[in-house]
Write a protein that holds these residues in place. Structure first.
Motif, PDB file in Angstrom:
ATOM      1  N   THR A 247      36.333  47.502  43.401  1.00 49.68           N
ATOM      2  CA  THR A 247      35.895  46.188  42.933  1.00 49.68           C
ATOM      3  C   THR A 247      34.493  45.889  43.435  1.00 49.68           C
ATOM      4  OG1 THR A 247      38.152  45.327  42.812  1.00 49.68           O
ATOM      5  CG2 THR A 247      36.392  43.723  43.037  1.00 49.68           C
ATOM      6  N   ARG A 248      34.241  46.157  44.696  1.00 43.76           N
ATOM      7  CA  ARG A 248      32.913  45.890  45.260  1.00 43.76           C
ATOM      8  C   ARG A 248      31.883  46.892  44.740  1.00 43.76           C
ATOM      9  NH1 ARG A 248      35.081  44.639  51.421  1.00 43.76           N
ATOM     10  NH2 ARG A 248      35.313  42.380  51.165  1.00 43.76           N
ATOM     11  N   TYR A 249      32.242  48.158  44.696  1.00 48.65           N
ATOM     12  CA  TYR A 249      31.290  49.190  44.277  1.00 48.65           C
ATOM     13  C   TYR A 249      30.801  48.929  42.859  1.00 48.65           C
ATOM     14  CZ  TYR A 249      29.266  53.800  43.435  1.00 48.65           C
ATOM     15  OH  TYR A 249      28.412  54.828  43.128  1.00 48.65           O
ATOM     16  N   HIS A 250      31.718  48.553  41.968  1.00 49.86           N
ATOM     17  CA  HIS A 250      31.360  48.331  40.567  1.00 49.86           C
ATOM     18  C   HIS A 250      31.075  46.866  40.246  1.00 49.86           C
ATOM     19  CE1 HIS A 250      32.100  52.424  39.167  1.00 49.86           C
ATOM     20  NE2 HIS A 250      33.139  52.450  39.981  1.00 49.86           N
ATOM     21  N   GLY A 251      31.175  45.974  41.231  1.00 50.00           N
ATOM     22  CA  GLY A 251      30.864  44.570  41.018  1.00 50.00           C
ATOM     23  C   GLY A 251      31.760  43.886  40.011  1.00 50.00           C
ATOM     24  N   ILE A 252      33.081  44.128  40.118  1.00 51.44           N
ATOM     25  CA  ILE A 252      34.032  43.611  39.141  1.00 51.44           C
ATOM     26  C   ILE A 252      34.620  42.289  39.631  1.00 51.44           C
ATOM     27  CG2 ILE A 252      36.193  44.058  37.932  1.00 51.44           C
ATOM     28  CD1 ILE A 252      35.579  47.045  38.182  1.00 51.44           C
ATOM     29  N   ALA A 253      34.311  41.215  38.908  1.00 49.52           N
ATOM     30  CA  ALA A 253      34.869  39.906  39.243  1.00 49.52           C
ATOM     31  C   ALA A 253      36.219  39.732  38.551  1.00 49.52           C
ATOM     32  CB  ALA A 253      33.907  38.806  38.822  1.00 49.52           C
ATOM     33  N   GLY A 254      37.046  38.876  39.138  1.00 50.11           N
ATOM     34  CA  GLY A 254      38.378  38.648  38.598  1.00 50.11           C
ATOM     35  C   GLY A 254      39.426  39.188  39.545  1.00 50.11           C
ATOM     36  N   PHE A 255      40.559  38.498  39.624  1.00 48.38           N
ATOM     37  CA  PHE A 255      41.632  38.903  40.538  1.00 48.38           C
ATOM     38  C   PHE A 255      42.140  40.304  40.170  1.00 48.38           C
ATOM     39  CE2 PHE A 255      46.345  38.636  41.416  1.00 48.38           C
ATOM     40  CZ  PHE A 255      46.218  38.965  42.762  1.00 48.38           C
ATOM     41  N   PRO A 256      42.115  41.268  41.104  1.00 48.33           N
ATOM     42  CA  PRO A 256      42.505  42.650  40.788  1.00 48.33           C
ATOM     43  C   PRO A 256      43.944  42.810  40.333  1.00 48.33           C
ATOM     44  CG  PRO A 256      41.258  42.567  42.836  1.00 48.33           C
ATOM     45  CD  PRO A 256      41.567  41.153  42.465  1.00 48.33           C
ATOM     46  N   GLY A 257      44.781  41.805  40.600  1.00 47.95           N
ATOM     47  CA  GLY A 257      46.161  41.885  40.153  1.00 47.95           C
ATOM     48  C   GLY A 257      46.346  41.556  38.680  1.00 47.95           C
ATOM     49  N   GLU A 258      45.321  41.008  38.044  1.00 46.31           N
ATOM     50  CA  GLU A 258      45.401  40.719  36.616  1.00 46.31           C
ATOM     51  C   GLU A 258      45.373  42.024  35.824  1.00 46.31           C
ATOM     52  OE1 GLU A 258      42.238  38.119  35.599  1.00 46.31           O
ATOM     53  OE2 GLU A 258      42.942  36.467  36.860  1.00 46.31           O
ATOM     54  N   SER A 259      46.133  42.069  34.750  1.00 44.20           N
ATOM     55  CA  SER A 259      46.294  43.300  33.985  1.00 44.20           C
ATOM     56  C   SER A 259      44.972  43.884  33.505  1.00 44.20           C
ATOM     57  CB  SER A 259      47.214  43.048  32.786  1.00 44.20           C
ATOM     58  OG  SER A 259      47.339  44.204  31.993  1.00 44.20           O
ATOM     59  N   ALA A 260      44.101  43.054  32.950  1.00 44.60           N
ATOM     60  CA  ALA A 260      42.837  43.556  32.400  1.00 44.60           C
ATOM     61  C   ALA A 260      41.942  44.120  33.494  1.00 44.60           C
ATOM     62  CB  ALA A 260      42.114  42.441  31.647  1.00 44.60           C
ATOM     63  N   ILE A 261      41.893  43.457  34.646  1.00 41.49           N
ATOM     64  CA  ILE A 261      41.071  43.936  35.760  1.00 41.49           C
ATOM     65  C   ILE A 261      41.648  45.232  36.317  1.00 41.49           C
ATOM     66  CG2 ILE A 261      40.146  43.381  38.033  1.00 41.49           C
ATOM     67  CD1 ILE A 261      39.019  41.671  35.759  1.00 41.49           C
ATOM     68  N   GLU A 262      42.957  45.286  36.447  1.00 39.35           N
ATOM     69  CA  GLU A 262      43.595  46.488  36.977  1.00 39.35           C
ATOM     70  C   GLU A 262      43.353  47.689  36.068  1.00 39.35           C
ATOM     71  OE1 GLU A 262      47.509  47.012  39.542  1.00 39.35           O
ATOM     72  OE2 GLU A 262      47.982  46.614  37.444  1.00 39.35           O
ATOM     73  N   LYS A 263      43.372  47.482  34.764  1.00 40.50           N
ATOM     74  CA  LYS A 263      43.101  48.580  33.832  1.00 40.50           C
ATOM     75  C   LYS A 263      41.693  49.132  34.032  1.00 40.50           C
ATOM     76  CE  LYS A 263      46.316  47.241  30.157  1.00 40.50           C
ATOM     77  NZ  LYS A 263      46.437  46.722  28.754  1.00 40.50           N
ATOM     78  N   ARG A 264      40.717  48.244  34.219  1.00 46.46           N
ATOM     79  CA  ARG A 264      39.342  48.700  34.480  1.00 46.46           C
ATOM     80  C   ARG A 264      39.271  49.495  35.778  1.00 46.46           C
ATOM     81  NH1 ARG A 264      35.216  43.825  34.252  1.00 46.46           N
ATOM     82  NH2 ARG A 264      33.786  45.565  34.686  1.00 46.46           N
ATOM     83  N   LEU A 265      39.969  49.036  36.787  1.00 51.09           N
ATOM     84  CA  LEU A 265      39.939  49.734  38.075  1.00 51.09           C
ATOM     85  C   LEU A 265      40.591  51.118  37.977  1.00 51.09           C
ATOM     86  CD1 LEU A 265      40.753  46.731  40.436  1.00 51.09           C
ATOM     87  CD2 LEU A 265      38.561  47.912  40.200  1.00 51.09           C
ATOM     88  N   TRP A 266      41.667  51.237  37.179  1.00 58.41           N
ATOM     89  CA  TRP A 266      42.286  52.552  36.985  1.00 58.41           C
ATOM     90  C   TRP A 266      41.307  53.529  36.326  1.00 58.41           C
ATOM     91  CZ3 TRP A 266      45.942  54.949  39.259  1.00 58.41           C
ATOM     92  CH2 TRP A 266      47.083  54.295  39.745  1.00 58.41           C
ATOM     93  N   VAL A 267      40.516  53.048  35.381  1.00 50.43           N
ATOM     94  CA  VAL A 267      39.520  53.914  34.741  1.00 50.43           C
ATOM     95  C   VAL A 267      38.529  54.427  35.778  1.00 50.43           C
ATOM     96  CG1 VAL A 267      37.597  53.971  33.099  1.00 50.43           C
ATOM     97  CG2 VAL A 267      39.749  52.839  32.473  1.00 50.43           C
TER      98      VAL A 267
END
Length: 348
Positions: free
Chosen positions: A144-164
């Motif tokens: 999340t920090r490395y890629h600067g991803i905002a949004g709660f990581p437990g949300e489905s859409a955010i988690e999908k981005r993190l899996w990628v």
């Protein structure tokens, strides 16, 4: 070129944790056990529990053959006891369907109770060197920090981005070391509060570090006020020093564990105790609060010393008078074990 993995592995070679007890040997059973114990729990706490657990139950078959009280007693104090019951059941399923071993297929492994995709990937990567990404809490924070991803990581859409991102960074070689490395980075450097960015091998490319966002990423879970509940715990102690314990039901908190009888409050405690034993004057012990993930529990312990057991309240499957020396063999909630261990010190 996988610069993220290359930088991380170089850091790991000098600073990574290589002497954790589940790494020697790093077989599937030990990796699995450590991964389950490390959910919601720090390494420094887990080490002692892990060592005691594998000394008593050194193999998956030994775990499958153990009774639930033995498993819960070994787990007692780690909390989140559903993890222990899932672990026990998964071991039994491995004996029934997988020849007594954890399967090497990701889907079959993730289908076992309490495992899921990230834990399955960690087992296959660390025990067998297979290329599967992981996404536990530490890894989510790093990515999340490395890629600067905002949004709660437990949300489905955010988690999908993190899996990628987790998949794209996972290397084909040294996968076991990489998996340990990214968990170590999150646990020791990219920590939740005041990360040590000057020590991080990814600082030069980290968006959160560049933009001053390490204090706000990952985005916190939307706030929710947790309620407070109250109860009285009844310590009925007979002339032989035995304490009356009851096994909790299959649902709710501390399900399946041995605990103390309860009353709704201190005023109703004498009547509740009288239904279990012939009791005298109650003694109020120091109250305490235990915090669960979803509520706070205010506990008022009430001691009824020299209780005389009633004939109809004898030992049975869900109730027993337990001698102090037998408490270690039972799965007890951590606050109940602490209360009973400290009982001689808190009495006047």
């Amino acid at each position: 070129m996988n610069r993220f993995a290359d930088e991380l592995l170089r850091w790991f070679d000098h600073h990574g944790r290589k002497d954790l007890p589940w790494q020697h040997p790093r077989d599937a059973y030990r990796v699995w056990l450590s991964e389950i114990m490390l959910q919601q729990t720090q390494v420094v706490t887990v080490i002692g529990y892990f060592q005691r657990f594998v000394e008593r139950l050194p193999t998956l078959r030994a775990l499958a053959d153990a009774d639930e009280d033995t498993v819960l007693a070994l787990w007692s104090g780690l909390g989140y006891y559903r993890r222990a019951r899932f672990l026990h059941r998964a071991a039994q399923l491995c004996v029934e369907h997988h020849g007594g071993n954890l399967p090497r297929d990701l889907d079959a492994l993730a289908a076992l109770p309490g495992i899921g995709r990230s834990t399955a990937g960690a087992i296959l990567a660390q025990a067998h060197g297979m290329r599967f990404p992981i996404l536990d809490g530490n890894v989510k924070r790093v990515l999340t920090r490395y890629h600067g991803i905002a949004g709660f990581p437990g949300e489905s859409a955010i988690e999908k981005r993190l899996w990628v991102h987790a998949d794209e960074h996972t290397p084909a070689k040294r996968t076991a070391d990489y998996t340990q490395a990214i968990m170590d980075l999150g646990a020791t450097v990219c920590v939740r509060s005041k990360p040590a960015c000057t020590l991080c091998p990814q600082a030069a490319s980290c968006i959160a570090h560049r933009d001053g966002l390490t204090a706000t990423l990952p985005t916190a879970k939307p706030g929710k006020k947790i309620p407070t509940r109250s109860l009285a715990m009844l310590l009925l102690r007979d002339a032989r020093g035995r304490i009356l314990l009851e096994r909790r039901g299959p649902v709710g908190v501390w399900s399946g564990l041995w605990s103390l009888p309860e009353a709704s409050d201190a005023d109703s405690a004498p009547a509740a105790a009288a239904g279990l034993a012939r009791v005298g004057k109650p003694d109020a012990l120091p109250a305490f609060t235990h915090v669960f993930s979803h509520y706070r529990l205010d506990v008022s312990p009430i001691l009824f010393d020299h209780a005389a057991p009633l004939n109809r309240v004898s030992d049975r499957a869900d109730r027993r008078w337990c001698a102090p020396g037998d408490l270690a063999t039972l799965g007890l909630p951590a606050p109940v074990r602490t209360l009973l261990d400290n009982l001689p010190e808190i009495l006047p």
